[in-house]
Design a protein around this motif. Structure first.
Motif, PDB file in Angstrom:
ATOM      1  N   ASN A  57     -10.457  27.843  30.048  1.00 59.44           N
ATOM      2  CA  ASN A  57      -9.264  28.630  30.373  1.00 59.44           C
ATOM      3  C   ASN A  57      -8.060  28.220  29.518  1.00 59.44           C
ATOM      4  O   ASN A  57      -6.953  28.067  30.008  1.00 59.44           O
ATOM      5  N   GLU A  58      -8.297  28.019  28.235  1.00 59.80           N
ATOM      6  CA  GLU A  58      -7.297  27.658  27.224  1.00 59.80           C
ATOM      7  C   GLU A  58      -6.941  26.176  27.205  1.00 59.80           C
ATOM      8  O   GLU A  58      -6.148  25.741  26.359  1.00 59.80           O
ATOM      9  N   VAL A  59      -7.503  25.383  28.091  1.00 59.10           N
ATOM     10  CA  VAL A  59      -7.142  23.968  28.165  1.00 59.10           C
ATOM     11  C   VAL A  59      -7.540  23.226  26.892  1.00 59.10           C
ATOM     12  O   VAL A  59      -6.777  22.385  26.386  1.00 59.10           O
ATOM     13  N   ILE A  60      -8.718  23.511  26.352  1.00 56.09           N
ATOM     14  CA  ILE A  60      -9.190  22.820  25.139  1.00 56.09           C
ATOM     15  C   ILE A  60      -8.223  23.044  23.983  1.00 56.09           C
ATOM     16  O   ILE A  60      -7.815  22.102  23.297  1.00 56.09           O
ATOM     17  N   ALA A  61      -7.840  24.292  23.777  1.00 61.86           N
ATOM     18  CA  ALA A  61      -6.933  24.625  22.679  1.00 61.86           C
ATOM     19  C   ALA A  61      -5.541  24.042  22.908  1.00 61.86           C
ATOM     20  O   ALA A  61      -4.919  23.488  21.995  1.00 61.86           O
ATOM     21  N   ALA A  62      -5.046  24.162  24.132  1.00 60.73           N
ATOM     22  CA  ALA A  62      -3.698  23.665  24.439  1.00 60.73           C
ATOM     23  C   ALA A  62      -3.622  22.155  24.283  1.00 60.73           C
ATOM     24  O   ALA A  62      -2.630  21.618  23.758  1.00 60.73           O
ATOM     25  N   ASP A  63      -4.657  21.449  24.718  1.00 59.95           N
ATOM     26  CA  ASP A  63      -4.670  19.992  24.598  1.00 59.95           C
ATOM     27  C   ASP A  63      -4.699  19.575  23.131  1.00 59.95           C
ATOM     28  O   ASP A  63      -4.023  18.623  22.724  1.00 59.95           O
ATOM     29  N   LEU A  64      -5.467  20.305  22.320  1.00 59.74           N
ATOM     30  CA  LEU A  64      -5.534  20.012  20.883  1.00 59.74           C
ATOM     31  C   LEU A  64      -4.145  20.128  20.249  1.00 59.74           C
ATOM     32  O   LEU A  64      -3.712  19.254  19.498  1.00 59.74           O
ATOM     33  N   VAL A  65      -3.436  21.201  20.571  1.00 59.70           N
ATOM     34  CA  VAL A  65      -2.112  21.415  19.986  1.00 59.70           C
ATOM     35  C   VAL A  65      -1.114  20.384  20.519  1.00 59.70           C
ATOM     36  O   VAL A  65      -0.302  19.839  19.759  1.00 59.70           O
ATOM     37  N   ALA A  66      -1.180  20.096  21.804  1.00 58.54           N
ATOM     38  CA  ALA A  66      -0.256  19.127  22.398  1.00 58.54           C
ATOM     39  C   ALA A  66      -0.368  17.757  21.734  1.00 58.54           C
ATOM     40  O   ALA A  66       0.619  17.019  21.643  1.00 58.54           O
ATOM     41  N   LYS A  67      -1.568  17.428  21.252  1.00 58.78           N
ATOM     42  CA  LYS A  67      -1.805  16.113  20.643  1.00 58.78           C
ATOM     43  C   LYS A  67      -1.756  16.160  19.115  1.00 58.78           C
ATOM     44  O   LYS A  67      -2.089  15.169  18.450  1.00 58.78           O
ATOM     45  N   SER A  68      -1.342  17.293  18.543  1.00 59.93           N
ATOM     46  CA  SER A  68      -1.248  17.438  17.092  1.00 59.93           C
ATOM     47  C   SER A  68       0.106  16.936  16.586  1.00 59.93           C
ATOM     48  O   SER A  68       1.062  16.810  17.366  1.00 59.93           O
ATOM     49  N   PRO A  69       0.205  16.669  15.293  1.00 59.44           N
ATOM     50  CA  PRO A  69       1.509  16.266  14.731  1.00 59.44           C
ATOM     51  C   PRO A  69       2.576  17.324  14.993  1.00 59.44           C
ATOM     52  O   PRO A  69       2.301  18.527  14.902  1.00 59.44           O
ATOM     53  N   ALA A  70       3.767  16.877  15.303  1.00 54.93           N
ATOM     54  CA  ALA A  70       4.870  17.799  15.638  1.00 54.93           C
ATOM     55  C   ALA A  70       5.592  18.229  14.369  1.00 54.93           C
ATOM     56  O   ALA A  70       6.768  17.907  14.157  1.00 54.93           O
ATOM     57  N   ASP A  71       4.876  18.976  13.520  1.00 50.39           N
ATOM     58  CA  ASP A  71       5.443  19.369  12.234  1.00 50.39           C
ATOM     59  C   ASP A  71       5.401  20.869  11.966  1.00 50.39           C
ATOM     60  O   ASP A  71       5.792  21.331  10.896  1.00 50.39           O
ATOM     61  N   GLY A  72       4.911  21.646  12.952  1.00 50.51           N
ATOM     62  CA  GLY A  72       4.886  23.095  12.792  1.00 50.51           C
ATOM     63  C   GLY A  72       3.661  23.630  12.080  1.00 50.51           C
ATOM     64  O   GLY A  72       3.547  24.846  11.884  1.00 50.51           O
ATOM     65  N   TYR A  73       2.723  22.763  11.742  1.00 48.63           N
ATOM     66  CA  TYR A  73       1.540  23.229  11.006  1.00 48.63           C
ATOM     67  C   TYR A  73       0.333  23.465  11.918  1.00 48.63           C
ATOM     68  O   TYR A  73      -0.723  23.864  11.460  1.00 48.63           O
ATOM     69  N   THR A  74       0.508  23.207  13.203  1.00 47.39           N
ATOM     70  CA  THR A  74      -0.509  23.552  14.202  1.00 47.39           C
ATOM     71  C   THR A  74       0.203  24.302  15.315  1.00 47.39           C
ATOM     72  O   THR A  74       1.023  23.726  16.037  1.00 47.39           O
ATOM     73  N   ILE A  75      -0.096  25.594  15.434  1.00 48.24           N
ATOM     74  CA  ILE A  75       0.586  26.474  16.389  1.00 48.24           C
ATOM     75  C   ILE A  75      -0.450  27.067  17.338  1.00 48.24           C
ATOM     76  O   ILE A  75      -1.519  27.506  16.906  1.00 48.24           O
ATOM     77  N   LEU A  76      -0.127  27.073  18.623  1.00 45.00           N
ATOM     78  CA  LEU A  76      -1.040  27.661  19.609  1.00 45.00           C
ATOM     79  C   LEU A  76      -0.686  29.114  19.875  1.00 45.00           C
ATOM     80  O   LEU A  76       0.474  29.455  20.121  1.00 45.00           O
ATOM     81  N   TRP A  77      -1.691  29.964  19.819  1.00 40.54           N
ATOM     82  CA  TRP A  77      -1.597  31.378  20.171  1.00 40.54           C
ATOM     83  C   TRP A  77      -1.997  31.450  21.651  1.00 40.54           C
ATOM     84  O   TRP A  77      -3.116  31.770  22.009  1.00 40.54           O
ATOM     85  N   GLY A  78      -1.084  31.109  22.534  1.00 39.00           N
ATOM     86  CA  GLY A  78      -1.439  30.947  23.941  1.00 39.00           C
ATOM     87  C   GLY A  78      -1.103  32.146  24.799  1.00 39.00           C
ATOM     88  O   GLY A  78      -0.233  32.952  24.459  1.00 39.00           O
ATOM     89  N   ALA A  79      -1.782  32.238  25.932  1.00 40.91           N
ATOM     90  CA  ALA A  79      -1.520  33.312  26.893  1.00 40.91           C
ATOM     91  C   ALA A  79      -1.140  32.702  28.239  1.00 40.91           C
ATOM     92  O   ALA A  79      -0.837  31.513  28.344  1.00 40.91           O
ATOM     93  N   ASP A  80      -1.176  33.516  29.286  1.00 41.59           N
ATOM     94  CA  ASP A  80      -0.741  33.091  30.624  1.00 41.59           C
ATOM     95  C   ASP A  80      -1.314  31.743  31.071  1.00 41.59           C
ATOM     96  O   ASP A  80      -0.571  30.934  31.652  1.00 41.59           O
ATOM     97  N   PRO A  81      -2.623  31.467  30.852  1.00 34.48           N
ATOM     98  CA  PRO A  81      -3.151  30.190  31.339  1.00 34.48           C
ATOM     99  C   PRO A  81      -2.384  28.986  30.813  1.00 34.48           C
ATOM    100  O   PRO A  81      -2.016  28.090  31.575  1.00 34.48           O
ATOM    101  N   THR A  82      -2.133  28.956  29.492  1.00 35.78           N
ATOM    102  CA  THR A  82      -1.418  27.824  28.906  1.00 35.78           C
ATOM    103  C   THR A  82      -0.022  27.681  29.483  1.00 35.78           C
ATOM    104  O   THR A  82       0.406  26.592  29.873  1.00 35.78           O
ATOM    105  N   PHE A  83       0.696  28.785  29.546  1.00 33.10           N
ATOM    106  CA  PHE A  83       2.105  28.725  29.896  1.00 33.10           C
ATOM    107  C   PHE A  83       2.388  28.723  31.392  1.00 33.10           C
ATOM    108  O   PHE A  83       3.353  28.107  31.836  1.00 33.10           O
ATOM    109  N   SER A  84       1.559  29.419  32.174  1.00 31.91           N
ATOM    110  CA  SER A  84       1.934  29.635  33.577  1.00 31.91           C
ATOM    111  C   SER A  84       0.878  29.245  34.601  1.00 31.91           C
ATOM    112  O   SER A  84       1.197  28.565  35.578  1.00 31.91           O
ATOM    113  N   THR A  85      -0.382  29.664  34.435  1.00 32.94           N
ATOM    114  CA  THR A  85      -1.320  29.560  35.555  1.00 32.94           C
ATOM    115  C   THR A  85      -2.125  28.273  35.641  1.00 32.94           C
ATOM    116  O   THR A  85      -2.476  27.840  36.730  1.00 32.94           O
ATOM    117  N   ASN A  86      -2.430  27.630  34.505  1.00 27.93           N
ATOM    118  CA  ASN A  86      -3.330  26.470  34.561  1.00 27.93           C
ATOM    119  C   ASN A  86      -2.793  25.323  35.409  1.00 27.93           C
ATOM    120  O   ASN A  86      -3.559  24.583  36.024  1.00 27.93           O
TER     121      ASN A  86
END
Length: 326
Positions: free
Chosen positions: A72-101
């Motif tokens: 439910n998007e957790v795998i992708a969101a966790d990958l991005v959350a743990k990526s370097p904070a430089d703008g070169y890894t961006i998540l194309w997220g939907a409701d699960p990432t932002f609101s429901t999970n």
């Protein structure tokens, strides 16, 4: 604080600002990864690929789609959350990432409120109420009357427990006092196949789940969410036009980056998104076929939207009784 310590703090702050400015000035100067939490081939992935292609032209750098489906998007969101904070890894997220999970899982490997920065919404997706073409109904009112007269006889399918498809349909049933068993699938495609086979009677989903089967009559779209009709199905009324102004069925897609990403980089992404969505050729080719409405929020507007959306998500998830790690 000593004078020397105070001066050092000022110099450190200035250095950080200069570093962030330098990062933004050169951003992007190498390929960007757009992490998509869904398997290749579906409508969300299809729009993501069209978006990445147009963004590549805007930036003059490759924007590479990286599909990381599952949980439910957790795998992708966790990958991005743990990526370097430089703008070169961006998540194309939907409701699960932002609101429901945060309400569907007792524990997440990242904190959705603090580990990811909401950058901007890209699209708002109006979903439709789709029914098996064999049902003797052609309007929302006829559908409600049929289900009300036969409690428990007809079912509805979803893309999974806790998905937007599930919680919005559950809310609709509660609103109308209807009883329909829920069948949760792993994705919308198997639910569509079972509707074609007569095992599923209704669902809330994006219009592309049904459009290939409308001409044959195998499926019907009774109404769609939103303030206006979809360009691809102009004969289908909105829920309000059909007599159900309180019915909502939607999801949204937005961009998010790891916490600590410099604000100038975030602003560069926001600016590029605005330019892409202002391209009418892109909108007509990539968004319109799916009834995706372009958005161009600032980070502050997106964050304000999420405050309200998370309250609604919590209510709908709790009422639906959905929990994914029980």
């Amino acid at each position: 604080m000593t004078k020397k310590t105070f001066i050092n703090a000022i110099l450190l702050g200035a250095a950080c600002l200069l570093s962030a400015h330098a990062t933004a000035q050169g951003y992007p100067n190498k390929p960007i990864k757009l992490i998509v939490p869904y398997a290749a081939g579906g409508p969300v992935d299809g729009v993501a690929r069209g978006y990445a292609e147009r963004l590549s032209k805007e930036w003059g750098q490759p924007v590479l789609v990286d599909n990381r489906a599952g949980a439910n998007e957790v795998i992708a969101a966790d990958l991005v959350a743990k990526s370097p904070a430089d703008g070169y890894t961006i998540l194309w997220g939907a409701d699960p990432t932002f609101s429901t999970n945060q309400f569907l899982f007792r524990k997440l490997p990242y904190n959705p409120l603090t580990d990811l920065i909401p950058v901007t919404r890209v699209t708002f997706v109006n979903m439709a109420l789709i029914v098996d073409g064999r049902l003797p109904v052609n309007t929302m009112k006829e559908f409600v009357a049929l289900v009300k007269a036969n409690p428990g006889k007809y079912n509805y399918g979803s893309a999974g427990a806790g998905s937007a498809v599930h919680v919005h349909f559950d809310a609709f049933l509660r609103q109308e006092g209807l009883s329909m068993p829920h069948i949760a699938y792993k994705g919308i495609a198997p639910a569509v196949q079972d509707m074609l086979g007569g095992q599923v009677h209704a669902m809330m989903a994006g219009i592309t789940a049904a459009t290939p089967h409308l001409a044959s009559g195998k499926m019907k779209i009774l109404a769609i969410n939103g303030n206006k009709r979809a360009k691809m199905i102009p004969n289908v009324p909105t829920f309000a036009e059909a007599g159900f102004p309180n019915t909502q069925s939607y999801f949204f897609i937005g961009l998010t980056v790891p916490k600590g990403t410099p604000r100038p980089v975030v602003d560069a992404i926001v600016s590029a998104n605005r330019k892409v969505l202002a391209d009418q050729t892109f909108v007509e080719k990539t968004l319109d076929p799916y009834a995706f409405e372009p958005q161009a929020d600032t980070p502050e507007q997106f964050a304000a939207f999420l405050v309200t959306d998370r309250k609604l998500a919590e209510k709908k998830v709790r009422e639906a009784g959905a929990l994914l790690d029980n």
